[in-house]
Design an enzyme around this catalytic site. Structure first.
Site, PDB file in Angstrom:
ATOM      1  N   THR A 124      -0.295   9.889  -0.593  1.00 23.99           N
ATOM      2  CA  THR A 124       0.590  11.019  -0.846  1.00 23.99           C
ATOM      3  C   THR A 124       0.824  11.140  -2.343  1.00 23.99           C
ATOM      4  OG1 THR A 124       2.763  11.985  -0.379  1.00 23.99           O
ATOM      5  CG2 THR A 124       2.670   9.589  -0.530  1.00 23.99           C
ATOM      6  N   HIS A 176       5.555  -5.123   6.760  1.00 21.73           N
ATOM      7  CA  HIS A 176       5.498  -6.567   6.492  1.00 21.73           C
ATOM      8  C   HIS A 176       5.195  -7.379   7.754  1.00 21.73           C
ATOM      9  CE1 HIS A 176       5.776  -9.986   4.083  1.00 21.73           C
ATOM     10  NE2 HIS A 176       7.014  -9.897   3.604  1.00 21.73           N
TER      11      HIS A 176
END
Length: 403
Positions: A314, A366
């Site tokens: 993006t 994560h």
């Protein structure tokens, strides 16, 4: 003959759409394949073409949620086309002006000397920074007394006569779904963001030298997206866990790279996919970016073209963003955020030099990507962008650019 037009399936897993806008009027004569409505799904806004020529009758209103396969309108195919091709319009209904109701005479006597105050009250109000008109007087004819002034409390937020209007509009199905997905990502992933910066001088030099010849030969500009896409491909090959997703209790890793690119369309942000970016050259990337961006701008993008990416890029820099923490595009596990390029002083070989610099941000899940891998991945992108001739072009610029 009356033809029932049913809502076609825009794509897999979509069960309903919302009528965003009717592009024709009730009773209009429509031609086959003419766009008659815009419908919102949870992935895109699409045009609904007429399946035959004839006079149209609506079976759903704007804002209605309609199941896939349900009848949305009727087309009378036996109706004759109006002369000159003009669509018949419903005659405007004119209502006779309503007689204005006589105003009731006020039975309340207007207060005399409204807003006036006794000298003692004026002094107290002045100390409080208040006007007499802001206090309701209890004295004769509404006069503000000393007692009124003593008990008056200054307002901390009294409207000052400025515009305090508001408006309310329904969110589109696409916007509502985006909102749900963003909240879901925040609630269901262990999202972290790591940052770095990249010196764009080498890419600026290459573009300045070759962009005119590149555009003349290939019909597309040599932009930044091809450099970033190929840098991402290289980094994903080095860190395959970033090109992975969680599927239940399993980790699904892809051996191909489908890059989702965020582009701004007329209905908001859209994320079309560049398929098999690992097999594309600079020309291939730029051509695909241009094709997808034009289709998104013209409202022609399909759900299939926005489904199935494995990694997202993006570019908030086109809107002036200096730094951000992009949100992961589920079910992907990571997203790269590009930002604006600003000339800044940096240390180079012990000397201060001014270079075009860009901050990079990598948001990642994560649960599936460790900190070491995320940092290493972003460093690999930085290295490729700061040394594109060697790491992205194999030291053969003209071959890489197909010159």
């Amino acid at each position: 003959m009356i033809l029932e037009m049913k809502v076609p399936s825009p794509g897999e897993s979509i069960t309903e759409v919302e009528i965003a806008t009717w592009l024709v009027e009730e009773g209009d004569y429509v031609e086959k394949d003419q766009a008659i409505a815009e419908v919102d799904s949870d992935k895109a806004t699409l045009e609904l073409p007429a399946e035959a020529s004839g006079t149209i009758t609506f079976k759903a209103e704007e804002g209605d949620a309609v199941a896939v396969g349900a009848v949305v309108c009727l087309i009378d195919t036996s109706a004759a086309k109006p002369e000159g091709g003009a669509a018949p319009k419903a005659e405007a209904k004119t209502e006779a002006p309503k007689a204005e109701a006589p105003k009731a005479e006020s039975t309340k006597t207007e207060t005399y000397a409204t807003g006036t105050a006794s000298p003692a009250a004026k002094k107290i109000l002045a100390e409080k920074g208040m006007q007499a008109s802001a206090v309701t007087g209890t004295g004769k004819d509404g006069r503000v007394t000393k007692e009124d002034a003593v008990q008056a409390v200054p307002s901390m937020g009294t409207p000052t006569g400025g515009n305090r209007g508001s408006s309310r509009s329904k969110m589109s199905m696409l916007r509502r779904k985006v909102a749900e997905r963003l909240v879901e990502v925040k609630n269901t992933t262990a999202m972290l963001t790591t940052f770095n910066e990249v010196n764009m001088t080498p890419i600026f030099a290459l573009r300045n030298q070759y962009k005119e010849d590149f555009k003349a030969k290939h019909g597309v500009g040599l932009g930044f997206m091809s450099f970033f896409s190929l840098a991402v491909v290289r980094a994903l090959e080095m860190y395959p866990s970033v090109n992975s997703m969680i599927d239940g209790k399993e980790m699904l890793t892809y051996d191909f790279v489908d890059i989702s690119i965020a582009v701004s369309g007329p209905k908001g942000l859209m994320v079309p996919v560049i398929r098999n970016a690992e097999n594309l050259s600079f020309r291939g990337i730029e051509s695909e970016v241009k094709r997808l961006a034009l289709r998104a701008r013209d409202g022609q993008i399909t759900v299939d073209e926005m489904t199935g990416g494995t990694f997202t890029i993006t570019n908030g820099g086109v809107f002036g963003s200096m730094l951000s923490t992009p949100i992961i595009n589920p079910p992907q596990s990571a997203i790269l955020g590009m930002h604006n390029i600003i000339e800044r002083p940096i240390a180079v070989a012990g000397k201060v030099e001014i270079h075009p610099m860009m901050y990079l941000a990598l948001s990642y899940d994560h649960r599936i990507i460790d900190g070491k891998e995320s940092v290493g991945f972003l460093v690999a992108i930085k290295e490729a962008l700061e040394n594109p001739t060697e790491l992205l072009m194999n030291n053969d610029i003209k071959k890489a650019l197909e010159m």
